[in-house]
Design an enzyme around this catalytic site. Structure first.
Site, short mmCIF file in Angstrom:
data_model
loop_
_atom_site.label_atom_id
_atom_site.label_comp_id
_atom_site.label_asym_id
_atom_site.label_seq_id
_atom_site.Cartn_x
_atom_site.Cartn_y
_atom_site.Cartn_z
N GLU A 92 120.48 43.69 50.40
CA GLU A 92 119.54 44.70 50.90
C GLU A 92 120.24 45.80 51.72
OE1 GLU A 92 115.19 43.43 51.32
OE2 GLU A 92 116.29 42.12 52.70
N HIS A 111 117.04 45.34 60.23
CA HIS A 111 116.06 44.81 59.27
C HIS A 111 115.87 43.32 59.54
CE1 HIS A 111 113.90 43.65 55.74
NE2 HIS A 111 114.89 42.87 55.32
ZN ZN Z 1 114.82 41.41 53.90
#
Ligand code: ZN
Length: 318
Positions: A92, A111
């Site tokens: 990600e 995140h």
């Molecule tokens: Zn994630």
């Protein structure tokens, strides 16, 4: 000399400060210590000497990041590693690259999949500041629904932001007005041939991700960590308040009917009180002056723990 060669030479001639990496390592630990992240989740920082790249740990649990070798450098343009021999990275990392690409003033990104926040990404209850420390989130947190951004090429609808177009959709969520006025802007661009000006730092610093978690940004590592920790705290407080108020409202309804009232007219109902837009903005303005106070405490907490190791030593401000 080719541009890439010049950039590479400039980078090599100015080695990154040890402090930046030390701060990034400790930030990983702080986010874990405060349960913002578990084995998953990540924090990155933009390269201060070459803004076209950023640093983030390799595919590791944040608590276990401990040395410069655990940190990789990626290009903002496409999230590819600068080192062609780089090991496995976070799938990600496109979250980070696309935010840095869109907003020049963003220096750090967090995140996380925090459990206190996720209910607000899947229900119709908006996450809103309920106390002064929550003002850092922004007055309202937009929700990024990844199902609106999948393309036919996305074989797995895994909710992971693992390519450029999914990351670009998330990045746009930090500045929702650009999505609402997309048609208008296209027309304006056609008429004036001028690109729409993107803010260096978007108006909504926290975006929820449906069924997944949240991402927040900062003008520094410390600010992004601060925002992430208090976003989770605000979510916990708001949930408690909603449950309390819901129970209280049930009691009010019971009182009403128990008191022999007719079952007509609106039921008694009271809402919890949120910060106004001005209170939210002003609370964050006031708190920015004190943001480095908790940083010192948080550094001391992780240094006192036996779990975390930072081979580069204490970061500045610790
Ligand atoms: Zn994630």
């Amino acid at each position: 000399m080719a541009e890439d060669s010049r950039t590479a030479l400039a980078r090599a001639s100015k080695p990154m400060s040890k402090e930046l990496f030390s701060t990034l390592i400790t930030a990983n630990h702080i986010l874990h210590y405060h349960n913002v992240v578990d084995a998953y989740g990540h924090i990155s920082v933009r390269n201060t000497q070459d803004t076209s790249t950023f640093f983030i740990s390799k595919s590791l649990a944040p608590a276990l990041v401990s040395s410069r070798d655990d940190i990789e450098e990626y290009r903002v343009s496409d999230a590819s590693p600068v080192n062609p021999d780089a090991g496995r990275g976070y799938a990600e990392r496109f979250i980070h690259s696309e935010i840095y690409k869109k907003y020049k003033g963003v220096q750090a990104v967090v995140h996380a999949h925090n459990e206190a926040v996720i209910p607000f990404s899947i229900s119709s209850v908006p996450l809103r500041p309920v106390y002064h420390m929550g003002g850092a989130m922004g007055s309202l947190c937009p929700i990024y629904d990844i199902s609106q951004h999948y393309k036919a090429s996305d074989n797995l609808h895994s909710l992971l932001v693992n390519n450029e177009h999914l990351g670009a959709g998330l990045a746009a969520g930090f500045n929702p007005s650009t999505m609402i006025s997309k048609t208008t802007n296209l027309l304006r661009n056609f008429v004036t041939s001028q690109a729409t000006q993107m803010p260096d730092f978007p108006p909504n610093p926290t975006v929820l991700m449906r069924g997944h978690g949240f991402t927040c940004i900062g003008a520094s590592i410390e600010e992004a960590v601060w925002r992430a920790i208090y976003t989770c705290a605000n979510a916990r407080i708001q949930t408690t308040a909603l449950l309390m108020q819901g129970s209280y409202n049930v009691g009010l309804v019971g009182e009403r009917f128990g008191g022999g009232e007719k079952e007509t007219g609106p039921a008694k109902h009271e809402d919890i009180k949120y910060l106004s837009d001005r209170e939210c903005k002003d609370a964050w303005t006031a708190n920015q002056g004190h943001a480095y106070r908790p940083w010192k405490l948080w550094c001391a907490e992780v240094e006192a723990s036996g779990l975390y190791h930072n081979e580069l030593g204490s970061p500045p401000g610790a």
